[in-house]
Design an enzyme around this catalytic site. Structure first.
Site, PDB file in Angstrom:
ATOM      1  N   TYR A  55      23.303 -69.860  -2.546  1.00 30.20           N
ATOM      2  CA  TYR A  55      22.458 -68.695  -2.252  1.00 30.20           C
ATOM      3  C   TYR A  55      22.013 -68.747  -0.805  1.00 30.20           C
ATOM      4  O   TYR A  55      21.564 -69.794  -0.336  1.00 30.20           O
ATOM      5  CB  TYR A  55      21.221 -68.685  -3.162  1.00 30.20           C
ATOM      6  CG  TYR A  55      21.191 -67.449  -4.015  1.00 30.20           C
ATOM      7  CD1 TYR A  55      21.132 -66.185  -3.412  1.00 30.20           C
ATOM      8  CD2 TYR A  55      21.256 -67.516  -5.397  1.00 30.20           C
ATOM      9  CE1 TYR A  55      21.143 -65.043  -4.182  1.00 30.20           C
ATOM     10  CE2 TYR A  55      21.272 -66.377  -6.171  1.00 30.20           C
ATOM     11  CZ  TYR A  55      21.214 -65.133  -5.564  1.00 30.20           C
ATOM     12  OH  TYR A  55      21.240 -64.008  -6.319  1.00 30.20           O
ATOM     13  N   GLU A  57      20.279 -65.787   0.972  1.00 28.85           N
ATOM     14  CA  GLU A  57      19.664 -64.514   1.371  1.00 28.85           C
ATOM     15  C   GLU A  57      19.088 -64.639   2.767  1.00 28.85           C
ATOM     16  O   GLU A  57      18.477 -65.648   3.115  1.00 28.85           O
ATOM     17  CB  GLU A  57      18.551 -64.142   0.384  1.00 28.85           C
ATOM     18  CG  GLU A  57      19.085 -63.519  -0.892  1.00 28.85           C
ATOM     19  CD  GLU A  57      17.967 -63.159  -1.863  1.00 28.85           C
ATOM     20  OE1 GLU A  57      16.840 -63.649  -1.700  1.00 28.85           O
ATOM     21  OE2 GLU A  57      18.243 -62.391  -2.803  1.00 28.85           O
ATOM     22  N   ASP A 201      35.026 -45.166  10.206  1.00 25.18           N
ATOM     23  CA  ASP A 201      35.354 -46.024   9.068  1.00 25.18           C
ATOM     24  C   ASP A 201      36.828 -46.400   9.197  1.00 25.18           C
ATOM     25  O   ASP A 201      37.712 -45.610   8.874  1.00 25.18           O
ATOM     26  CB  ASP A 201      35.083 -45.264   7.764  1.00 25.18           C
ATOM     27  CG  ASP A 201      35.460 -46.067   6.520  1.00 25.18           C
ATOM     28  OD1 ASP A 201      36.116 -47.120   6.660  1.00 25.18           O
ATOM     29  OD2 ASP A 201      35.105 -45.630   5.406  1.00 25.18           O
ATOM     30  N   THR A 227      36.776 -52.477   5.734  1.00 24.01           N
ATOM     31  CA  THR A 227      37.022 -53.481   4.719  1.00 24.01           C
ATOM     32  C   THR A 227      37.736 -54.631   5.427  1.00 24.01           C
ATOM     33  O   THR A 227      38.263 -54.463   6.530  1.00 24.01           O
ATOM     34  CB  THR A 227      37.961 -52.954   3.610  1.00 24.01           C
ATOM     35  OG1 THR A 227      39.174 -52.535   4.226  1.00 24.01           O
ATOM     36  CG2 THR A 227      37.339 -51.798   2.852  1.00 24.01           C
ATOM     37  N   LYS A 230      42.289 -54.833   3.658  1.00 30.11           N
ATOM     38  CA  LYS A 230      43.430 -53.932   3.797  1.00 30.11           C
ATOM     39  C   LYS A 230      44.313 -54.483   4.921  1.00 30.11           C
ATOM     40  O   LYS A 230      44.821 -55.587   4.779  1.00 30.11           O
ATOM     41  CB  LYS A 230      42.932 -52.499   3.972  1.00 30.11           C
ATOM     42  CG  LYS A 230      42.198 -52.021   2.709  1.00 30.11           C
ATOM     43  CD  LYS A 230      41.679 -50.605   2.774  1.00 30.11           C
ATOM     44  CE  LYS A 230      40.883 -50.267   1.509  1.00 30.11           C
ATOM     45  NZ  LYS A 230      40.227 -48.945   1.597  1.00 30.11           N
ATOM     46  N   ARG A 236      38.646 -59.771  -0.136  1.00 30.56           N
ATOM     47  CA  ARG A 236      38.055 -58.488  -0.553  1.00 30.56           C
ATOM     48  C   ARG A 236      36.603 -58.433  -0.091  1.00 30.56           C
ATOM     49  O   ARG A 236      35.763 -59.194  -0.546  1.00 30.56           O
ATOM     50  CB  ARG A 236      38.157 -58.395  -2.080  1.00 30.56           C
ATOM     51  CG  ARG A 236      37.843 -57.053  -2.672  1.00 30.56           C
ATOM     52  CD  ARG A 236      38.538 -56.905  -4.004  1.00 30.56           C
ATOM     53  NE  ARG A 236      39.967 -56.856  -3.776  1.00 30.56           N
ATOM     54  CZ  ARG A 236      40.639 -55.756  -3.407  1.00 30.56           C
ATOM     55  NH1 ARG A 236      40.031 -54.600  -3.297  1.00 30.56           N
ATOM     56  NH2 ARG A 236      41.931 -55.806  -3.167  1.00 30.56           N
TER      57      ARG A 236
HETATM   58  C1  LIG Z   1      39.162 -48.438   1.011  1.00 27.72           C
HETATM   59  C2  LIG Z   1      38.198 -47.593   1.756  1.00 27.72           C
HETATM   60  C3  LIG Z   1      36.809 -47.768   1.619  1.00 27.72           C
HETATM   61  C4  LIG Z   1      36.156 -48.550   0.499  1.00 27.72           C
HETATM   62  O1  LIG Z   1      36.399 -49.804   0.307  1.00 27.72           O
HETATM   63  P1  LIG Z   1      35.973 -50.548  -1.044  1.00 27.72           P
HETATM   64  O2  LIG Z   1      36.003 -51.969  -0.594  1.00 27.72           O
HETATM   65  O3  LIG Z   1      36.976 -50.192  -2.073  1.00 27.72           O
HETATM   66  O4  LIG Z   1      34.589 -50.106  -1.411  1.00 27.72           O
HETATM   67  C5  LIG Z   1      35.970 -47.040   2.443  1.00 27.72           C
HETATM   68  N1  LIG Z   1      36.472 -46.171   3.333  1.00 27.72           N
HETATM   69  C6  LIG Z   1      37.789 -45.957   3.479  1.00 27.72           C
HETATM   70  C7  LIG Z   1      38.260 -44.965   4.477  1.00 27.72           C
HETATM   71  C8  LIG Z   1      38.695 -46.653   2.676  1.00 27.72           C
HETATM   72  O5  LIG Z   1      39.998 -46.398   2.787  1.00 27.72           O
END
Ligand SMILES: *Cc1c(COP(=O)(O)O)cnc(C)c1O
Length: 415
Positions: A55, A57, A201, A227, A230, A236
């Site tokens: 933990y 925090e 994003d 993220t 990807k 993850r």
């Molecule tokens: C995949 C994705 C997310 C979200 O990711 P998670 O980890 O599944 O919550 C947010 N924005 C875009 C543009 C994405 O492609």
């Protein structure tokens, strides 16, 4: 102590072990899901480490728990490396997922009822960009722009006009299914024109940005979320980057604003992932991801597929199957039966429902990192065409499945 503490997974839970084994074998097939990739041995070791027990925090050197000296070290490393990879002022590596990262940015930047202007979901946007069934669309008011009907790409004048009409507090750019370069500089101009903040994003394209094969939003955006699982090919999870002026608000929004204890095993794996993203080997992989995507696009195009925007600049392709009289759902199912995994996807101005769709999304990260190149993309593209020219034929599927198997055995994932 519990007698089962030192027993292996095989002894304790053979059913789970078996499912993991089956998943490992499944992943040896052709994976063209654009939002997925493959993690390295080193990333997986960090993910499964004892840091999951801790933990922590708070933030490094300011924790609410004792015994944080080792987790502090890995979080410091993760932050320092992420700053270096992207050239960002401030980084928060604690968000558990991309959606969590976006919600934290809104919490830092907006008041309930404020307006988010983002891309329409069916045109490649994301649920967490103010869509009404997501928390982001319940607390804030989601308004949307689209790609142009004629070109399939984002047109500056159309987005500017929409922004002037909506007068949003924040504009979001960066998508889940947009095959072209995101015009960050133009979005900055639009945001300035209407006095809005800008969130980029880059969940999908972060690995390309890190490698310099897609332009970076760092100079233009107030906030950047991504993220890490990807194209960054890490564990993850997610992170937020921002300008120094927003640092305190972002950190407070993540913890205690919308998360509790950080996942320290995942943060350790993020640190490893950022280190991997600094290497010249990874840069070459990302360059190849784009080359492969272009090769796949040209094979599909030569076989009569109608590509949204006419092609690709990044790791993904969106094909509109309407001209072939097929739905995305049918295509996904028949390709799956032939050993090729990808996903159905809405295309801009789609007439089909989200569970059916008129399109497929094709991504190259997973096949590229295992060593496949342009000639393999040409092959896979021609198999896609073969299966979809007769999607109900078991004979065609079986023939392609055998070819898929022999190709994959030349590019093993888990040696
Ligand atoms: C995949 C994705 C997310 C979200 O990711 P998670 O980890 O599944 O919550 C947010 N924005 C875009 C543009 C994405 O492609």
């Amino acid at each position: 102590m519990d007698v089962s503490f030192y027993r292996s997974l095989a002894e304790v839970d053979p059913r789970v072990l078996e499912a993991i084994g089956a998943e490992e074998r499944r992943q040896e097939g052709i994976n063209l899901i654009a939002s997925e990739s493959l993690t390295s041995q080193a990333v997986r070791e960090a993910c499964s480490s004892v840091m999951t027990n801790k933990y922590a925090e708070g933030y490094p050197h300011k924790r609410y728990y004792g015994g944080c000296e080792n987790v502090d070290l890995v979080e410091d490393l993760a932050i320092e490396r992420a700053k270096k990879v992207f050239g960002a002022d401030h980084v928060n590596v604690q968000p558990h997922s991309g959606t969590q990262a976006n919600l934290a940015v809104y919490l830092a930047a907006l008041k309930p009822g404020d307006k988010i202007l983002s891309m329409e979901l069916s045109h490649g946007g994301h649920l967490s960009h103010g869509y009404k069934i997501n928390e982001s669309g319940k607390i804030y008011k989601g308004e949307f722009y689209t790609v142009s009907k004629e070109t399939g790409v984002i047109e500056y004048d159309e987005v500017l006009a929409r922004a002037r009409e909506v007068k949003p507090q924040i504009i979001v750019c960066g998508y889940s299914a947009y095959p072209r370069t995101v015009p960050f500089k133009e979005f900055r101009e639009i945001a300035d024109d209407v006095g809005a903040l800008l969130l980029a994003d880059i969940a999908h394209i972060a690995g390309l940005v890190a490698a310099g094969v897609h332009p970076s939003p760092v100079r233009y955006a107030d906030y950047i979320t991504t993220t890490t699982h990807k194209t960054l090919m890490g564990p993850r999870g997610a992170m937020i980057m921002c300008r120094e002026e927003h640092a305190k608000d972002v950190d407070r929004a993540v913890f205690p604003g919308c998360q509790g204890g950080p996942f320290m095993h995942i943060i350790a794996a993020k640190a490893v992932c950022f280190k991997e993203n600094m290497t010249s080997e990874r840069k070459k992989v990302m360059e190849q991801v784009v080359k492969n995507s272009k090769a796949m696009a040209s094979t599909l195009s030569d076989n009569g597929f109608d590509l949204v925007s006419g092609g690709t600049d990044n790791h993904l392709i969106l094909a509109d199957l309407s001209n072939k009289g097929l739905t995305g759902k049918l295509a996904e199912e028949s390709l799956g039966a032939a050993g090729i995994t990808l996903n159905k996807n809405t295309v801009p101005y789609d007439n089909e429902k989200p569970f059916v769709t008129s399109g497929i999304r094709v991504g190259t990260p997973s096949v590229t990192v295992r060593g496949m190149g342009e000639s393999e993309m040409n092959l896979i593209g021609s198999w896609i065409s073969e299966v979809l020219s007769d999607p109900s034929s078991e004979k065609v599927r079986d023939k392609v499945k055998a070819e898929v198997g022999s190709l994959c055995s030349k590019f093993p994932v888990y040696k």
